[in-house]
Write an enzyme that holds these catalytic residues in place. Sequence first.
Site, PDB file in Angstrom:
ATOM      1  N   TRP A 333       0.828  -1.205   0.000  1.00  0.00           N
ATOM      2  CA  TRP A 333       0.000   0.000   0.000  1.00  0.00           C
ATOM      3  C   TRP A 333       0.866   1.260   0.000  1.00  0.00           C
ATOM      4  O   TRP A 333       0.391   2.337   0.315  1.00  0.00           O
ATOM      5  CB  TRP A 333      -0.913   0.002   1.223  1.00  0.00           C
ATOM      6  CG  TRP A 333      -2.038  -0.982   1.132  1.00  0.00           C
ATOM      7  CD1 TRP A 333      -3.308  -0.722   0.710  1.00  0.00           C
ATOM      8  CD2 TRP A 333      -2.001  -2.368   1.463  1.00  0.00           C
ATOM      9  NE1 TRP A 333      -4.067  -1.866   0.749  1.00  0.00           N
ATOM     10  CE2 TRP A 333      -3.286  -2.903   1.209  1.00  0.00           C
ATOM     11  CE3 TRP A 333      -1.017  -3.225   1.946  1.00  0.00           C
ATOM     12  CZ2 TRP A 333      -3.611  -4.233   1.423  1.00  0.00           C
ATOM     13  CZ3 TRP A 333      -1.323  -4.553   2.159  1.00  0.00           C
ATOM     14  CH2 TRP A 333      -2.608  -5.044   1.894  1.00  0.00           C
ATOM     15  N   CYS A 369      -6.569  -5.077  -1.587  1.00  0.00           N
ATOM     16  CA  CYS A 369      -7.724  -5.867  -1.149  1.00  0.00           C
ATOM     17  C   CYS A 369      -8.509  -6.510  -2.281  1.00  0.00           C
ATOM     18  O   CYS A 369      -8.911  -7.666  -2.192  1.00  0.00           O
ATOM     19  CB  CYS A 369      -8.632  -5.033  -0.251  1.00  0.00           C
ATOM     20  SG  CYS A 369      -9.427  -3.624  -1.070  1.00  0.00           S
ATOM     21  N   HIS A 428     -13.448  -1.557   1.138  1.00  0.00           N
ATOM     22  CA  HIS A 428     -12.635  -2.752   1.379  1.00  0.00           C
ATOM     23  C   HIS A 428     -13.355  -3.938   0.734  1.00  0.00           C
ATOM     24  O   HIS A 428     -14.580  -4.047   0.804  1.00  0.00           O
ATOM     25  CB  HIS A 428     -12.445  -2.990   2.877  1.00  0.00           C
ATOM     26  CG  HIS A 428     -11.602  -4.198   3.190  1.00  0.00           C
ATOM     27  ND1 HIS A 428     -10.409  -4.449   2.556  1.00  0.00           N
ATOM     28  CD2 HIS A 428     -11.788  -5.238   4.046  1.00  0.00           C
ATOM     29  CE1 HIS A 428      -9.880  -5.573   3.021  1.00  0.00           C
ATOM     30  NE2 HIS A 428     -10.709  -6.077   3.920  1.00  0.00           N
ATOM     31  N   ASP A 451     -11.791 -13.168   4.664  1.00  0.00           N
ATOM     32  CA  ASP A 451     -11.023 -12.001   4.224  1.00  0.00           C
ATOM     33  C   ASP A 451      -9.548 -12.378   4.153  1.00  0.00           C
ATOM     34  O   ASP A 451      -8.936 -12.703   5.170  1.00  0.00           O
ATOM     35  CB  ASP A 451     -11.240 -10.844   5.206  1.00  0.00           C
ATOM     36  CG  ASP A 451     -10.723  -9.513   4.674  1.00  0.00           C
ATOM     37  OD1 ASP A 451      -9.976  -9.529   3.674  1.00  0.00           O
ATOM     38  OD2 ASP A 451     -11.055  -8.465   5.263  1.00  0.00           O
ATOM     39  N   ASN A 491     -20.485  -2.601  11.225  1.00  0.00           N
ATOM     40  CA  ASN A 491     -21.543  -2.078  12.104  1.00  0.00           C
ATOM     41  C   ASN A 491     -21.027  -1.472  13.404  1.00  0.00           C
ATOM     42  O   ASN A 491     -21.780  -1.325  14.357  1.00  0.00           O
ATOM     43  CB  ASN A 491     -22.545  -3.197  12.436  1.00  0.00           C
ATOM     44  CG  ASN A 491     -23.919  -2.639  12.763  1.00  0.00           C
ATOM     45  OD1 ASN A 491     -24.202  -1.473  12.497  1.00  0.00           O
ATOM     46  ND2 ASN A 491     -24.774  -3.471  13.335  1.00  0.00           N
ATOM     47  N   ASP A 493     -19.886   1.476  15.925  1.00  0.00           N
ATOM     48  CA  ASP A 493     -20.117   2.907  16.111  1.00  0.00           C
ATOM     49  C   ASP A 493     -18.775   3.623  16.201  1.00  0.00           C
ATOM     50  O   ASP A 493     -17.777   3.050  16.660  1.00  0.00           O
ATOM     51  CB  ASP A 493     -20.898   3.160  17.398  1.00  0.00           C
ATOM     52  CG  ASP A 493     -22.369   2.769  17.276  1.00  0.00           C
ATOM     53  OD1 ASP A 493     -22.811   2.491  16.136  1.00  0.00           O
ATOM     54  OD2 ASP A 493     -23.055   2.728  18.307  1.00  0.00           O
ATOM     55  N   GLU A 540     -30.281   0.729   9.777  1.00  0.00           N
ATOM     56  CA  GLU A 540     -29.700   1.674  10.729  1.00  0.00           C
ATOM     57  C   GLU A 540     -30.783   2.310  11.596  1.00  0.00           C
ATOM     58  O   GLU A 540     -31.866   2.659  11.124  1.00  0.00           O
ATOM     59  CB  GLU A 540     -28.947   2.780   9.988  1.00  0.00           C
ATOM     60  CG  GLU A 540     -27.730   2.301   9.224  1.00  0.00           C
ATOM     61  CD  GLU A 540     -26.537   2.031  10.142  1.00  0.00           C
ATOM     62  OE1 GLU A 540     -26.685   2.138  11.369  1.00  0.00           O
ATOM     63  OE2 GLU A 540     -25.459   1.710   9.607  1.00  0.00           O
ATOM     64  N   GLU A 545     -31.052  -3.336  15.215  1.00  0.00           N
ATOM     65  CA  GLU A 545     -29.659  -2.972  14.928  1.00  0.00           C
ATOM     66  C   GLU A 545     -28.953  -2.482  16.175  1.00  0.00           C
ATOM     67  O   GLU A 545     -27.802  -2.837  16.445  1.00  0.00           O
ATOM     68  CB  GLU A 545     -29.632  -1.913  13.824  1.00  0.00           C
ATOM     69  CG  GLU A 545     -28.244  -1.589  13.292  1.00  0.00           C
ATOM     70  CD  GLU A 545     -27.639  -0.345  13.946  1.00  0.00           C
ATOM     71  OE1 GLU A 545     -26.421  -0.133  13.804  1.00  0.00           O
ATOM     72  OE2 GLU A 545     -28.389   0.393  14.612  1.00  0.00           O
ATOM     73  N   TYR A 614     -31.538 -28.734   7.946  1.00  0.00           N
ATOM     74  CA  TYR A 614     -31.086 -29.446   9.138  1.00  0.00           C
ATOM     75  C   TYR A 614     -29.619 -29.140   9.455  1.00  0.00           C
ATOM     76  O   TYR A 614     -29.164 -29.329  10.584  1.00  0.00           O
ATOM     77  CB  TYR A 614     -31.300 -30.956   8.986  1.00  0.00           C
ATOM     78  CG  TYR A 614     -30.305 -31.667   8.110  1.00  0.00           C
ATOM     79  CD1 TYR A 614     -29.189 -32.282   8.657  1.00  0.00           C
ATOM     80  CD2 TYR A 614     -30.491 -31.730   6.743  1.00  0.00           C
ATOM     81  CE1 TYR A 614     -28.271 -32.934   7.846  1.00  0.00           C
ATOM     82  CE2 TYR A 614     -29.583 -32.377   5.929  1.00  0.00           C
ATOM     83  CZ  TYR A 614     -28.488 -32.978   6.489  1.00  0.00           C
ATOM     84  OH  TYR A 614     -27.581 -33.623   5.690  1.00  0.00           O
TER      85      TYR A 614
END
Length: 783
Positions: A333, A369, A428, A451, A491, A493, A540, A545, A614
């Site tokens: 990078w 990525c 990403h 990832d 997700n 904060d 959101e 959430e 199942y």
Amino acid sequence: MPGERRSIRDNSAVGRFHGVSESNGLAVPERQTVDKVKKDESGCRRWLRKACPCCFRQQSSSYDLTTEKDAAVVEDGEKEEPASPVPPSGDTELNELSLAVRSVDLLSRKTDRNKKEHHTDQYYGDQLIIRRGQTFQMELELSRPFNPDTEKLHLELKTGTLPLVSKGTHIIIPLVEELQDERWEAKIVEQNVNRVKLSVNSSTTAVIGKYKLTVATQCLKTGETTTHDPDKDIYMLFNPWCEEDTVYMESEKELKEYVLSDTGRIYYGTEKQIGARTWNFGQFDEGVLEACLFVLDNSEVPPSGRGNPVSVVRVISAMINSPDDLGVLEGNWSGNYAGGTCPTAWSGSVEILRQYHSEGGKPVKYGQCWVFSGVTTTVLRCLGIPARSVTNFQSAHDTDVSLTTDVYFDENMEPIHELNSDSVWNFHVWNDCWMARPDLPPGMGGWQVVDSTPQETSHGTFRCGPASLAAVRSGQVYLKYDTPFVFAEVNSDKIYWQRNLDGSFSQIHSEKKAVGHCISTKAVGSDERVDITNIYKYPEDSEEERIAVETACRYGSKPDVYSSPIAEDVLVEVRMEGEGPRMGGDAQLKIVVKNTSSHPRRTTLHSQVAVMYYTGVLKDTMKKEKLNVELMPNEEKIIDWILPYTQYQNQLVDQAALMLTLSGRVSETQQVLANQTSFRLRTPDIHIEPIGEAYVGKETSAKITFTNPLPCTLRNVVVRVEGLGLRDLHPIKVGDVGKHANVTVTEHFIPTIAGQRKLVASLDCKQLSQVHGVADINVHESQ
């Protein structure tokens, strides 16, 4: 007559002389000659003759023959004349005609049935590439017709450097009369003189990789065994078309996209300026399959660990990057790409994998990525695991497992750079792959995040996943693997902290919509972009959430970021009456909410029910509700929950399993309520009633009765009956069965073994599964 030469073929078949001419012209009896040969034998050869006559017979033929140029030396040093031909003995015929395999045809051409049925006809070359848990065929050319009464034949497959039966890397495949599912076995389906066609079953949990094939034949009378190594490899892949494979995917359109499509789209840019580029995955190109298996061979995971897709995906995640295990790609990078290829210059995976393979495992320079993701998609699809590249815009990188993206300021509101290691990327790219997760609680199967971009270590290695999307969405970050990191990416904060005069930090601001926007992948069957944010997280600002975020953060390194509930005094559970709901009627459960405090409590329960395989993979959500609940002190309320038959009749899959999920928050205390209950719809039993007494060798009968529980007609019903010592598997074609109709059939059979036996029946019907019955049959000795 003396001086006359005879054909050595006549005599060599028996490996000894039947008469020799001595100097006086008299014939020496055969026994005397044989005794002389034995007398001159070494101790080792005498031992071998006794220990293994059949092996010795083969060896001795080359020692005892007289050729036209050379004569055997007898006791007096005189030369022996060749003997007259005599008819071969029975043992000689057996030796001459011992069964051997001349050639093997793996039927691996692109037009052959194997590649078509196994969806491998797009792979380059004529190797046999098959998918586990599915039958394949091969043809053997033998030295003579095969006789199952006097000979045995079996196949052997070996993979890895040290194949072991106990590790599933050395597989012995017996010849059987009838194939059964989910096990290694072979059956002769055609025999034409010396040619035999075999149908071979493979296990649904077989190790994937490259196998060496050996065909062995054995004479039952002598124990003599011959083997044939055709020098042809068999490649075994995962099988997403097989229901018993943990990578099974139901939709043909999705299989075409996520396994068979060799090009795709990868998204980049910002959420307001989304760009797209075409990527050549090329999983079927020349050399790619070999390169993918080379990647696995270069890992520290032995071949015995390659039957579990969870383990394989975790290995691939580690091996696509190079910091700690010399994997496929070196990340860069810096903006300086001297000595390699600029990441933006790559447009596909094929050359990367070929170069890595041809250079013996030297990491290819350079990747970022989207390159890591593109190569990962190629490898997973090539090995048979459904996969796709996914782009997350405004993607958080949580470095301290706080499950938040933290920004620190000093007392003067200046950034503290050495503490601000968390970051939010414009975009990403990672991968989703599809599989069941039997290692996790029910409901966690389906799409899993993996990832390969090296960001943080997992158990000491740069890798990430597989992490269940269901776990990420609900905030269950305690479920493996690396779910906290993925949750934070989509997700978390953004929390702002200011340093106090005493050195501690106080939270001064938070952003609840800072990360995880416009999560994108290519649409099935088109080049359009599809937004899949909804499967990664709830909308959101919705209560679900917020519950997921706060639940996740309690398992992070800063569990007190969000206020803890004042009390946890409200309980919620789901109760089931008797054996539970029955197929064909409305499903009824009871939701019990209890207030154990001396104060009133209010909550809103969110309920949803989904169809579940199942294996734990959720299929479709059928019903959602909001339930407002008000409780007086110490009050318990029972809420009747009903799922009408009309809402599930066309949605069920095998096993008829459902998952009811409840979540909510108590208004007064902020206590989070959560409950997941899996249940199935009970199916009717098949009733079996023996008729009369049963005796060995005499025909007896049993009456089999079944009632259709559904208000619709069952089509093409078959009842399968079998019992050890009673009868082999016998399918009885019943045909269509009307709604709520009764069916009775009488099964006749002749017991072969005395004692307590079991007669088993099961229903084979697309609309109704898990219907079966059993009866004890007391079989008497024949009178």
